[in-house]
Design a protein around this motif. Structure first.
Motif, PDB file in Angstrom:
ATOM      1  N   LEU A 116       3.847   8.678  -9.695  1.00 26.36           N
ATOM      2  CA  LEU A 116       5.028   8.892 -10.546  1.00 26.36           C
ATOM      3  C   LEU A 116       4.952   8.019 -11.791  1.00 26.36           C
ATOM      4  O   LEU A 116       5.334   8.458 -12.893  1.00 26.36           O
ATOM      5  CB  LEU A 116       6.302   8.579  -9.766  1.00 26.36           C
ATOM      6  N   LEU A 117       4.457   6.801 -11.628  1.00 28.00           N
ATOM      7  CA  LEU A 117       4.324   5.894 -12.760  1.00 28.00           C
ATOM      8  C   LEU A 117       3.297   6.419 -13.758  1.00 28.00           C
ATOM      9  O   LEU A 117       3.502   6.329 -14.980  1.00 28.00           O
ATOM     10  CB  LEU A 117       3.926   4.501 -12.268  1.00 28.00           C
ATOM     11  N   VAL A 118       2.201   6.990 -13.261  1.00 27.53           N
ATOM     12  CA  VAL A 118       1.176   7.563 -14.141  1.00 27.53           C
ATOM     13  C   VAL A 118       1.748   8.723 -14.949  1.00 27.53           C
ATOM     14  O   VAL A 118       1.529   8.834 -16.162  1.00 27.53           O
ATOM     15  CB  VAL A 118      -0.044   8.021 -13.315  1.00 27.53           C
ATOM     16  N   VAL A 119       2.499   9.600 -14.268  1.00 22.63           N
ATOM     17  CA  VAL A 119       3.134  10.723 -14.966  1.00 22.63           C
ATOM     18  C   VAL A 119       4.103  10.222 -16.031  1.00 22.63           C
ATOM     19  O   VAL A 119       4.144  10.740 -17.156  1.00 22.63           O
ATOM     20  CB  VAL A 119       3.870  11.637 -13.954  1.00 22.63           C
ATOM     21  N   LEU A 120       4.879   9.205 -15.689  1.00 23.48           N
ATOM     22  CA  LEU A 120       5.834   8.632 -16.633  1.00 23.48           C
ATOM     23  C   LEU A 120       5.123   8.081 -17.869  1.00 23.48           C
ATOM     24  O   LEU A 120       5.524   8.359 -19.011  1.00 23.48           O
ATOM     25  CB  LEU A 120       6.630   7.526 -15.947  1.00 23.48           C
TER      26      LEU A 120
ATOM     27  N   VAL B 151       0.833  -1.208   0.000  1.00 23.00           N
ATOM     28  CA  VAL B 151       0.000   0.000   0.000  1.00 23.00           C
ATOM     29  C   VAL B 151       0.870   1.262   0.000  1.00 23.00           C
ATOM     30  O   VAL B 151       0.638   2.204  -0.765  1.00 23.00           O
ATOM     31  CB  VAL B 151      -0.953   0.010   1.208  1.00 23.00           C
ATOM     32  N   CYS B 152       1.878   1.278   0.859  1.00 18.70           N
ATOM     33  CA  CYS B 152       2.779   2.443   0.940  1.00 18.70           C
ATOM     34  C   CYS B 152       3.535   2.655  -0.364  1.00 18.70           C
ATOM     35  O   CYS B 152       3.676   3.792  -0.831  1.00 18.70           O
ATOM     36  CB  CYS B 152       3.754   2.269   2.104  1.00 18.70           C
ATOM     37  N   LEU B 153       4.016   1.579  -0.956  1.00 20.19           N
ATOM     38  CA  LEU B 153       4.741   1.695  -2.223  1.00 20.19           C
ATOM     39  C   LEU B 153       3.834   2.212  -3.333  1.00 20.19           C
ATOM     40  O   LEU B 153       4.261   3.032  -4.163  1.00 20.19           O
ATOM     41  CB  LEU B 153       5.335   0.342  -2.607  1.00 20.19           C
ATOM     42  N   LEU B 154       2.581   1.753  -3.351  1.00 21.24           N
ATOM     43  CA  LEU B 154       1.640   2.228  -4.366  1.00 21.24           C
ATOM     44  C   LEU B 154       1.346   3.708  -4.189  1.00 21.24           C
ATOM     45  O   LEU B 154       1.296   4.471  -5.166  1.00 21.24           O
ATOM     46  CB  LEU B 154       0.342   1.411  -4.295  1.00 21.24           C
ATOM     47  N   ILE B 155       1.132   4.130  -2.943  1.00 18.45           N
ATOM     48  CA  ILE B 155       0.847   5.545  -2.678  1.00 18.45           C
ATOM     49  C   ILE B 155       2.021   6.422  -3.094  1.00 18.45           C
ATOM     50  O   ILE B 155       1.857   7.517  -3.652  1.00 18.45           O
ATOM     51  CB  ILE B 155       0.505   5.751  -1.191  1.00 18.45           C
TER      52      ILE B 155
END
Length: 272
Positions: free
Chosen positions: A29-33, A20-24
């Motif tokens: 950042l992945l979406v922006v990339l 959960v923490c890693l996703l948050i």
């Protein structure tokens, strides 16, 4: 039971909370990339893979603004990083090799305060200080402020490295008729080099990515990359902003990784 090692991974829910923490942290950042390669002008609709927004950063209507902002950011970060590293190196030598002296604890506290004080407080205080003493807000004011708040970030890895170097190396050099300067230049400085370089890289990236303090004291007509991005986002998020953010993210990851690898190799050298 006393010989059983404590392992937090064995606790129920640890893996779930980690995910959960890693996703948050990293999903935005992945979406922006991903959407920085979107051919569509929409930031929510996928229109196919394209490099058009990266091309627009260098050739588009706003390219001159971003190039100037990038120049300001890089030159300020470079100058602030070098100056802060020199001052931090001097401070580390005084604190670690200076023995006991009056005000040592206070000096360490003063060096550490910029890390602990909320950045918005530092920004307001710096703005009031510059206005009071009559410093014109602009490139120079940003540089001065960045040098000051980068010093503690450069100091930490340098002091940590110096604490791992036995004073016997310098004493042996002086026993062989080396002066204090020669012992520092030819013995201590090369051994401190990994910590100094790591401190410089950390100060450089802190300066490059700073927004809050810079936004308060930049004055009119002076932009760095973070403030230029913020100004563009206020008018609406465009795909070229995602491309620029991705480039900054990649550059920051490279610098931080270099700092980590240098620090890791430094610890390995000390261990052996």
């Amino acid at each position: 039971m006393s010989g059983t090692q404590f392992n937090i991974r064995h606790y129920a829910g640890f893996s779930f909370m980690t995910i959960v923490c890693l996703l948050i942290l990293y999903l935005p950042l992945l979406v922006v990339l991903i959407y920085s390669f979107n051919d569509s002008q929409s930031i929510t609709r996928w229109g196919g893979f394209s490099l058009r927004w990266y091309t627009e950063l260098f050739t588009g209507v706003e390219s001159a603004k971003y190039k100037q902002a990038a120049f300001n950011s890089l030159t300020i970060a470079l100058a602030a990083g070098i100056t802060a590293t020199v001052l931090a190196t001097a401070a580390a030598i005084a604190m670690v090799r200076g023995g006991r002296f009056r005000g040592k604890s206070l000096s360490f506290g003063l060096i550490s305060i910029p890390i602990m004080v909320p950045e918005i407080v530092t920004a307001v205080a710096t703005l009031i200080f510059f206005t009071t003493i009559g410093i014109k807000l602009g490139y120079a004011s940003i540089l001065i402020a960045h040098i000051v708040f980068c010093i503690p970030f450069a100091y930490l890895p340098i002091a940590a490295r110096l604490q791992g170097i036995e004073s016997s190396f310098e004493e042996a050099a002086q026993d062989l008729y080396a002066s204090r300067w020669q012992a520092f230049r030819y013995v201590l400085m090369p051994m401190m080099a990994p910590g100094i370089l790591s401190g410089f890289l950390l100060a450089f990236i802190i300066s490059l990515d700073d927004f809050i303090i810079t936004n308060f004291i930049k004055g009119a007509g002076v932009e760095t990359l973070p403030t230029a991005i913020f100004g563009s986002v206020k008018q609406g998020i465009k795909p070229n902003i995602m491309a620029l953010s991705t480039l900054m993210l990649a550059f920051s990851i490279i610098i931080v990784s270099l700092s980590y690898l240098i620090g890791k190799s430094d610890k390995t050298t000390v261990t052996h």
